[in-house]
Design a protein around this motif. Structure first.
Motif, PDB file in Angstrom:
ATOM      1  N   UNK A   1       0.833  -1.202   0.000  1.00 39.20           N
ATOM      2  CA  UNK A   1       0.000   0.000   0.000  1.00 39.20           C
ATOM      3  C   UNK A   1       0.871   1.257   0.000  1.00 39.20           C
ATOM      4  N   UNK A   2       1.920   1.265   0.817  1.00 32.98           N
ATOM      5  CA  UNK A   2       2.801   2.434   0.888  1.00 32.98           C
ATOM      6  C   UNK A   2       3.452   2.712  -0.471  1.00 32.98           C
TER       7      UNK A   2
ATOM      8  N   UNK B   1      -7.000  -1.236  -1.930  1.00 30.54           N
ATOM      9  CA  UNK B   1      -7.190  -2.677  -1.760  1.00 30.54           C
ATOM     10  C   UNK B   1      -6.226  -3.224  -0.723  1.00 30.54           C
ATOM     11  N   UNK B   2      -4.964  -2.792  -0.780  1.00 31.30           N
ATOM     12  CA  UNK B   2      -3.937  -3.313   0.124  1.00 31.30           C
ATOM     13  C   UNK B   2      -4.153  -2.834   1.551  1.00 31.30           C
ATOM     14  N   UNK B   3      -4.645  -1.628   1.749  1.00 32.13           N
ATOM     15  CA  UNK B   3      -4.944  -1.136   3.098  1.00 32.13           C
ATOM     16  C   UNK B   3      -6.091  -1.932   3.721  1.00 32.13           C
ATOM     17  N   UNK B   4      -7.140  -2.181   2.924  1.00 37.85           N
ATOM     18  CA  UNK B   4      -8.261  -2.980   3.429  1.00 37.85           C
ATOM     19  C   UNK B   4      -7.820  -4.425   3.683  1.00 37.85           C
ATOM     20  N   UNK B   5      -7.011  -4.952   2.795  1.00 38.17           N
ATOM     21  CA  UNK B   5      -6.497  -6.310   3.002  1.00 38.17           C
ATOM     22  C   UNK B   5      -5.668  -6.415   4.272  1.00 38.17           C
ATOM     23  N   UNK B   6      -4.810  -5.432   4.514  1.00 42.00           N
ATOM     24  CA  UNK B   6      -3.985  -5.429   5.727  1.00 42.00           C
ATOM     25  C   UNK B   6      -4.868  -5.387   6.972  1.00 42.00           C
TER      26      UNK B   6
ATOM     27  N   UNK C   1     -12.583   2.212  10.384  1.00 39.57           N
ATOM     28  CA  UNK C   1     -13.284   3.332   9.751  1.00 39.57           C
ATOM     29  C   UNK C   1     -12.553   3.878   8.543  1.00 39.57           C
ATOM     30  N   UNK C   2     -11.243   4.000   8.612  1.00 37.45           N
ATOM     31  CA  UNK C   2     -10.477   4.567   7.487  1.00 37.45           C
ATOM     32  C   UNK C   2      -9.116   3.879   7.398  1.00 37.45           C
TER      33      UNK C   2
ATOM     34  N   UNK D   1      -2.392   3.733   7.542  1.00 36.84           N
ATOM     35  CA  UNK D   1      -1.304   2.817   7.196  1.00 36.84           C
ATOM     36  C   UNK D   1       0.050   3.507   7.320  1.00 36.84           C
ATOM     37  N   UNK D   2       0.204   4.653   6.682  1.00 40.45           N
ATOM     38  CA  UNK D   2       1.508   5.319   6.655  1.00 40.45           C
ATOM     39  C   UNK D   2       1.438   6.541   7.557  1.00 40.45           C
TER      40      UNK D   2
END
Length: 171
Positions: free
Chosen positions: A42-43, A49-54, A111-112, A117-118
């Protein structure tokens, strides 16, 4: 000086003499490592997609980590030799810290997921994976050096199943 044991400790939580704790630990380890990989991707890509997956990998890692921790706690409290080892307590408390950090990581993303993430989520995921490396090493020390959670007849020859030719041990 490291003690060497002629026998194992046995297990306080087992099914058919197979300890439950080592059966469960690969799940949270894999899920939490996957969360770090998803955070890194994601970074690099900013693809949500990658943030939700994480986020969901963290949730799965937290849930399965609690299950593995419960089985580990049964072992710690139920096996006298384990209770006497400082590394057993360090292993358990280290994994408790990993679960707390995972919970914080989940909370800040609720929520977000993309917004957290970063850098905070990525940093927490990295610390969790490093912590798992240390606690995993301690768990291996307990098993392979101290015989915690292994059969009481450590090193005893295994019986060959019926029909196995002599001289060819069962695999």
């Amino acid at each position: 000086m490291d003690p060497h044991y002629a026998t194992g400790s046995g297990s306080a939580a087992a099914v058919g003499r197979h300890p439950i704790h080592p059966l469960l630990v690969p799940l949270p380890i894999g899920l939490l490592m996957g969360a770090l990989v998803a955070d890194i991707v994601f970074a690099m890509t900013q693809d949500p997609f990658w943030a939700r997956g994480a986020y969901w990998l963290l949730v799965g890692g937290g849930v399965t980590g609690v299950l593995a921790g419960a089985a580990g706690l049964v072992e710690l409290l139920g096996v006298r030799r384990a209770r006497r080892l400082g590394i057993a307590w360090a292993h358990g408390l280290g994994n408790l810290a990993v679960l707390v950090l995972t919970g914080v990581n989940i909370y800040i993303r609720t929520g977000a997921p993309e917004a957290a993430v970063v850098p905070a989520g990525l940093a927490l995921s990295a610390v969790v994976v490093l912590g798992l490396g240390v606690t995993g090493w301690l768990g291996g020390e307990m098993t392979y050096r101290h015989g915690i959670g292994v059969t009481r007849r450590l090193g005893a020859p295994q019986e060959a199943p019926p029909g196995t030719p002599q001289g060819h041990p069962a695999e």
